[in-house]
Design a protein around this motif. Structure first.
Motif, mmCIF file in Angstrom:
data_model
loop_
_atom_site.group_PDB
_atom_site.id
_atom_site.type_symbol
_atom_site.label_atom_id
_atom_site.label_comp_id
_atom_site.label_asym_id
_atom_site.label_seq_id
_atom_site.Cartn_x
_atom_site.Cartn_y
_atom_site.Cartn_z
ATOM 1 N N ILE A 21 66.368 -21.219 17.034
ATOM 2 C CA ILE A 21 67.073 -20.299 17.846
ATOM 3 C C ILE A 21 67.147 -18.813 16.725
ATOM 4 O O ILE A 21 67.435 -19.088 15.726
ATOM 5 C CB ILE A 21 68.511 -20.491 18.052
ATOM 6 N N PHE A 22 66.458 -17.790 17.422
ATOM 7 C CA PHE A 22 66.392 -16.784 16.767
ATOM 8 C C PHE A 22 66.934 -15.635 17.468
ATOM 9 O O PHE A 22 66.274 -15.157 18.402
ATOM 10 C CB PHE A 22 64.677 -16.281 16.429
ATOM 11 N N VAL A 23 67.893 -15.183 17.454
ATOM 12 C CA VAL A 23 68.795 -14.385 18.453
ATOM 13 C C VAL A 23 69.474 -13.187 17.564
ATOM 14 O O VAL A 23 70.030 -13.527 16.370
ATOM 15 C CB VAL A 23 69.780 -15.132 19.177
ATOM 16 N N SER A 24 69.512 -12.073 18.225
ATOM 17 C CA SER A 24 70.251 -11.107 17.632
ATOM 18 C C SER A 24 71.273 -10.353 18.515
ATOM 19 O O SER A 24 70.753 -10.472 20.069
ATOM 20 C CB SER A 24 69.395 -9.714 17.033
ATOM 21 N N VAL A 25 72.547 -9.884 18.340
ATOM 22 C CA VAL A 25 73.409 -9.318 19.340
ATOM 23 C C VAL A 25 73.831 -7.982 18.749
ATOM 24 O O VAL A 25 73.754 -7.794 17.636
ATOM 25 C CB VAL A 25 74.659 -10.305 19.790
ATOM 26 N N LEU A 26 74.032 -6.875 19.762
ATOM 27 C CA LEU A 26 74.446 -5.788 19.507
ATOM 28 C C LEU A 26 76.308 -5.705 19.724
ATOM 29 O O LEU A 26 76.478 -5.933 20.816
ATOM 30 C CB LEU A 26 73.848 -4.689 20.365
ATOM 31 N N LEU A 27 76.778 -5.417 18.939
ATOM 32 C CA LEU A 27 78.340 -5.440 19.002
ATOM 33 C C LEU A 27 78.693 -3.833 18.501
ATOM 34 O O LEU A 27 78.080 -3.395 17.575
ATOM 35 C CB LEU A 27 78.976 -6.491 17.813
ATOM 36 N N LYS A 28 79.674 -3.347 19.078
ATOM 37 C CA LYS A 28 80.418 -2.024 18.734
ATOM 38 C C LYS A 28 81.907 -2.278 18.842
ATOM 39 O O LYS A 28 82.618 -1.811 19.662
ATOM 40 C CB LYS A 28 79.942 -0.952 19.993
ATOM 41 N N PRO A 29 82.310 -2.880 17.526
ATOM 42 C CA PRO A 29 83.873 -3.338 17.565
ATOM 43 C C PRO A 29 84.670 -2.154 17.297
ATOM 44 O O PRO A 29 84.394 -1.231 16.566
ATOM 45 C CB PRO A 29 83.748 -4.223 16.274
ATOM 46 N N ALA A 30 85.686 -2.134 18.388
ATOM 47 C CA ALA A 30 86.731 -1.208 18.282
ATOM 48 C C ALA A 30 87.752 -1.467 17.310
ATOM 49 O O ALA A 30 88.933 -1.711 17.623
ATOM 50 C CB ALA A 30 87.261 -0.685 19.881
ATOM 51 N N VAL A 31 87.210 -1.760 15.857
ATOM 52 C CA VAL A 31 88.343 -2.172 14.820
ATOM 53 C C VAL A 31 87.836 -1.352 13.606
ATOM 54 O O VAL A 31 86.987 -0.447 13.599
ATOM 55 C CB VAL A 31 88.249 -3.768 14.576
ATOM 56 N N PRO A 32 88.953 -1.171 12.766
ATOM 57 C CA PRO A 32 88.599 -0.301 11.497
ATOM 58 C C PRO A 32 87.443 -0.836 10.849
ATOM 59 O O PRO A 32 87.048 -1.934 10.562
ATOM 60 C CB PRO A 32 89.867 -0.578 10.669
ATOM 61 N N VAL A 33 86.525 0.178 10.050
ATOM 62 C CA VAL A 33 85.119 -0.251 9.571
ATOM 63 C C VAL A 33 85.336 -1.183 8.456
ATOM 64 O O VAL A 33 84.590 -2.016 8.315
ATOM 65 C CB VAL A 33 84.546 1.090 9.415
ATOM 66 N N HIS A 34 86.422 -0.840 7.950
ATOM 67 C CA HIS A 34 86.659 -1.872 6.713
ATOM 68 C C HIS A 34 86.862 -3.507 6.760
ATOM 69 O O HIS A 34 86.603 -4.067 5.928
ATOM 70 C CB HIS A 34 87.606 -1.282 5.745
ATOM 71 N N ARG A 35 87.069 -3.522 8.322
ATOM 72 C CA ARG A 35 87.215 -4.755 8.653
ATOM 73 C C ARG A 35 85.985 -5.536 9.172
ATOM 74 O O ARG A 35 85.649 -6.826 9.406
ATOM 75 C CB ARG A 35 88.100 -5.252 9.874
ATOM 76 N N TRP A 36 84.681 -4.619 9.047
ATOM 77 C CA TRP A 36 83.465 -5.266 9.848
ATOM 78 C C TRP A 36 82.857 -6.027 8.688
ATOM 79 O O TRP A 36 81.952 -6.945 9.322
ATOM 80 C CB TRP A 36 82.761 -3.908 10.036
ATOM 81 N N GLY A 37 83.160 -6.470 7.586
ATOM 82 C CA GLY A 37 82.635 -7.296 6.653
ATOM 83 C C GLY A 37 83.095 -8.703 7.170
ATOM 84 O O GLY A 37 82.217 -9.462 6.777
ATOM 85 N N TRP A 38 83.902 -8.859 8.005
ATOM 86 C CA TRP A 38 84.273 -10.306 8.428
ATOM 87 C C TRP A 38 83.061 -10.611 9.610
ATOM 88 O O TRP A 38 83.234 -11.808 9.916
ATOM 89 C CB TRP A 38 85.635 -10.205 9.069
ATOM 90 N N LEU A 39 82.409 -9.639 10.054
ATOM 91 C CA LEU A 39 81.493 -10.138 11.425
ATOM 92 C C LEU A 39 80.519 -11.335 11.005
ATOM 93 O O LEU A 39 80.329 -12.170 11.704
ATOM 94 C CB LEU A 39 80.714 -8.885 11.727
ATOM 95 N N PRO A 40 79.828 -11.168 9.661
ATOM 96 C CA PRO A 40 79.085 -12.138 9.311
ATOM 97 C C PRO A 40 79.900 -13.715 9.271
ATOM 98 O O PRO A 40 79.394 -14.662 9.612
ATOM 99 C CB PRO A 40 78.101 -11.876 8.080
ATOM 100 N N LEU A 41 80.849 -13.607 8.749
ATOM 101 C CA LEU A 41 81.878 -14.691 8.519
ATOM 102 C C LEU A 41 82.177 -15.328 10.023
ATOM 103 O O LEU A 41 82.207 -16.569 10.365
ATOM 104 C CB LEU A 41 82.860 -14.487 7.731
ATOM 105 N N LEU A 42 82.636 -14.398 10.839
ATOM 106 C CA LEU A 42 83.015 -14.684 12.223
ATOM 107 C C LEU A 42 81.706 -15.484 13.078
ATOM 108 O O LEU A 42 81.930 -16.351 13.668
ATOM 109 C CB LEU A 42 83.258 -13.497 12.917
ATOM 110 N N THR A 43 80.645 -14.934 12.748
ATOM 111 C CA THR A 43 79.571 -15.541 13.505
ATOM 112 C C THR A 43 79.252 -16.897 12.819
ATOM 113 O O THR A 43 78.894 -17.735 13.625
ATOM 114 C CB THR A 43 78.190 -14.559 13.214
ATOM 115 N N GLY A 44 79.545 -17.031 11.566
ATOM 116 C CA GLY A 44 79.435 -18.522 10.996
ATOM 117 C C GLY A 44 80.278 -19.109 11.629
ATOM 118 O O GLY A 44 79.755 -20.407 11.938
ATOM 119 N N VAL A 45 81.688 -18.963 11.553
ATOM 120 C CA VAL A 45 82.380 -19.906 12.318
ATOM 121 C C VAL A 45 82.211 -20.271 13.898
ATOM 122 O O VAL A 45 82.096 -21.323 14.286
ATOM 123 C CB VAL A 45 83.949 -19.182 12.281
#
Length: 283
Positions: free
Chosen positions: A88-112
């Protein structure tokens, strides 16, 4: 009946049928859902690069899947190459309406999300190696079966790519430390339900996280990642930018998703970027 890898036709490998793009769209692209479009391409250099190049023209929730990637990338510009329709080779486009300093959690969220979805659909226990690897057990040995790469795209977007080895056999693995769902005795290696499960799980976790304003505690993300993380409690060696090396015990994640390492001198250091090696205990 034997399968032919070399003929090049879409049905040349009977063990690796193509994804059903129309069925995936029907299942995943819904009026009130996160996913707004889903395209499957036969081959491309990198789904992350392709999606990032179009990020300004696309709404949040665009999904791009490739049957084969010729220039897939992991962290630290490592290449990611696998036979056509083997993963599975997939990419998704996200535009999170959350503070940018929280964006570092996105790879971890994707792992979960990936671990949760695949546990249900493939019946395989997946653990997480900080910050972006999916680990499985093959013959009692820890192997990497997938990876995540998040990259900024434009002013307000982030593209998250996910690669998962599904049907690679032992002889097809790029390195001996790699693995696949097939080698981990998955109950299913049908990529259509596996991809549906991963994207539905990602939609659920992302929704919780955004509704919580990106708060990893309120959304349950920090607890879920901590529970599934194989790195915590292990002795690690962190290969940091500037050729600096740090060794110690990985003890926790901080509020920004950084790995906190307890060092020999009794102090701690939070690692935000770098290569983490699980150091084997001496017998």
């Amino acid at each position: 009946m034997t399968s032919s890898h070399g003929s090049g036709g879409p049905w040349s490998d009977l063990d690796r049928p193509p994804l059903n793009a129309a069925a995936l769209r029907r299942a995943l692209v819904t009026p009130d859902g996160l996913w707004t479009s889903l395209d499957v391409v036969p081959t491309t250099g990198s789904t992350n690069s392709d999606l990032a190049a179009r990020a300004g023209d696309l709404p949040e929730g665009a999904v791009l899947v490739a049957e084969e990637q010729s220039s897939g990338r992991g962290r630290l510009d490592r290449s990611w190459v696998a036979p056509a329709r083997s993963g599975i080779f997939v990419s998704v486009l996200l535009k999170p309406a959350v503070p940018v300093h929280r964006w570092g959690w996105l790879p971890l969220l994707t792992g979960v999300a990936a671990a949760t979805g695949l546990a249900k659909a493939a019946g395989v226990d997946i653990s997480l190696k900080w910050p972006n690897d999916l680990l499985i057990s093959v013959g009692g040995e820890e192997r990497k079966a997938g990876g995540i790469l998040a990259e900024r795209a434009g002013e307000d977007g982030i593209v998250v790519g996910l690669g998962i080895n599904v049907t690679l056999g032992e002889a097809e693995l790029p390195v001996p430390t790699a693995g696949s769902l097939l080698l981990a005795d998955a109950v299913s290696t049908d990529r259509d339900p596996l991809l549906r499960a991963v994207l539905r799980s990602l939609e659920q976790w992302y929704g919780q996280w955004v509704r919580a304003g990106g708060d990893p505690v309120a959304s349950g993300l920090q607890a879920a990642y901590t529970e599934g993380c194989a790195t915590l409690g292990r002795r690690v060696r962190a290969e940091l930018p500037g050729e600096r090396m740090l060794e110690g015990e990985a003890v926790t994640l901080d509020g920004d998703g950084r790995l906190v390492v307890a060092t020999e001198g009794g102090g701690t250091e939070a690692v935000s970027a770098g290569d983490i090696v699980h150091v084997r205990a001496e017998s």
